[in-house]
Every structure is written in structure tokens, then in C-alpha cells.
Design a protein around this motif. Structure first.
Motif: not given
Length: 220
Positions: A19, A21, A24, A42-44, A47, A66-67, A69
């Protein structure tokens, strides 16, 4: 690193990368940054992200979703190609073009949501996504490149957007779940073999093109 996540992780196979992240402030994920990280599940994404460069996540075979941004304006070629466990993708309205091979060979990809701002889906963007049933960007795109949905055998579509202008060669080849396609009057070119193997009776009333090789279609 001036807002760029560089390729420092390339070659890392540590399970800690299951995982990730991305912090920002990062604006760009560099080309090949996470390429072939087979442990990545998974990857965050932040924004602040505006660009994912070529092949950034290619071959991440365990990546599940994947979302992208809101605010992302550039997605590189083959950015998520061959992500074999990817099942869902969310596309922001800020992205206007889905580039060459972006999600090709993502064989478990079932749904692509969002993408209200997409006007172009490029060459082989979703080619080989055999489990994909729905692709919301396709409902608004006006330019579909060659082989964009080649062998998407479960893809379903009610109608093209009224502003549609171009459908390239083999764009929907072997999309055998298409139940019927009516081309809008706005269409300027649709290749004769765009729907090869679909087993449908194509309504071409709106097609004004005479030369199937005219124009290059969506490419990047």
C-alpha cells in the motif's frame, strides 16, 4: 524534488509497498516510477497531482483499484497497462484524453467511472479489457482511436454521444456484447472495420466519410 515523485522506487519489491500513499504536494509521478511493482495492491494519490507520466504503473499486476484525483490533466501512455488485478478505475472530469494503451490488457477491469470531461480515447486505450462491462468516458468521448476497445467482449453501450465525430479502425473489434449501435448525424468518419466481429447490423446513416483511412483519430 520540486513536486515530482521520481523513479527511486523502481526495482523495489519489498512487501511494504503493498500500500502506497503518495504525499500531498506531489504534482507529477515520473515515468516508470512504480513500473512492475508486483507487490503493489493499492495506491492513494494526492489532490495536488496533475500528471502521471508514461508507464508509471505498468505491470503492477496486484494493483486492484485506482482513483485518479480531480485536477489531474495528464495521463501518460501505458500508465496502467497490464495491471492484471485492476477491477475499477475512477477518472476525474479534469482529464480530457485517455492516451495510448493507458489501461490496455487490464484483463479484470470491470468498470470505468467518471470522465465527464473526456473527449478523446486513444489507440488501444482499453484494448484487451475482456471483463469490462461499462466505461462512462465512452459515453461522452467524441473521438475514438484505433483498437481503443479491441476485444472488450463484455462491453455494453446504449448510445454514442450526439457530438461523436470519429471512430477509428478496429475500435470495437470483437466487442460481442454490443447490442446495437446507432451513429449520430455528427459523425464525420467511421472505419469500415470499426465494429468487426461484433455481429451487429451497423446503422451508418450519419456516416459522411468516404475514405476509411482519412484522419488519424485519437492519438497521443
Amino acid at each position: 524534488m520540486d513536486g515530482v515523485l521520481d523513479i527511486a522506487v523502481r526495482g523495489c519489491t519489498d512487501k511494504a509497498y503493498g500500500h502506497v500513499v503518495v504525499p500531498e504536494g506531489v504534482r507529477t509521478i515520473a515515468a516508470g516510477a512504480f513500473a512492475r511493482q508486483k507487490e503493489l495492491v493499492s495506491v492513494e494519490l494526492p489532490s495536488t497531482l496533475v500528471s502521471i507520466e508514461d508507464e508509471a504503473f505498468i505491470g503492477c499486476t496486484s494493483l486492484e483499484s485506482v482513483e485518479l484525483p480531480e485536477g489531474l490533466t495528464n495521463l501518460g501512455k501505458r500508465a496502467f497497462r497490464n495491471c492484471l488485478s485492476l477491477t475499477r478505475v475512477s477518472v476525474p472530469s479534469s482529464l480530457e484524453v485517455i492516451p495510448d494503451g493507458a489501461f490496455s490488457e487490464c484483463m479484470t477491469l470491470e468498470a470505468v467511472t467518471g470522465g465527464e470531461g473526456v473527449y478523446g480515447i486513444c489507440v488501444e486505450a482499453f484494448a484487451g479489457c475482456k471483463k469490462m462491462r461499462s466505461c462512462e468516458p465512452l459515453e461522452v468521448a467524441v473521438d475514438i482511436g484505433e483498437r481503443a476497445f479491441n476485444w472488450c467482449i463484455n462491453l455494453e453501450l446504449d448510445a454514442f454521444v450526439e457530438e461523436m465525430v470519429y471512430i477509428g479502425k478496429y475500435a470495437f473489434r470483437q466487442c460481442t456484447s454490443l447490442k446495437g449501435v446507432k451513429l449520430p448525424s455528427s459523425i464525420e468518419h467511421v472505419a469500415d472495420d470499426a465494429f468487426e466481429g461484433c455481429g451487429i447490423d451497423l446503422d451508418r446513416d450519419g456516416d459522411r466519410a468516404e475514405d476509411p483511412d482519412q484522419g488519424s483519430g485519437a492519438q497521443q
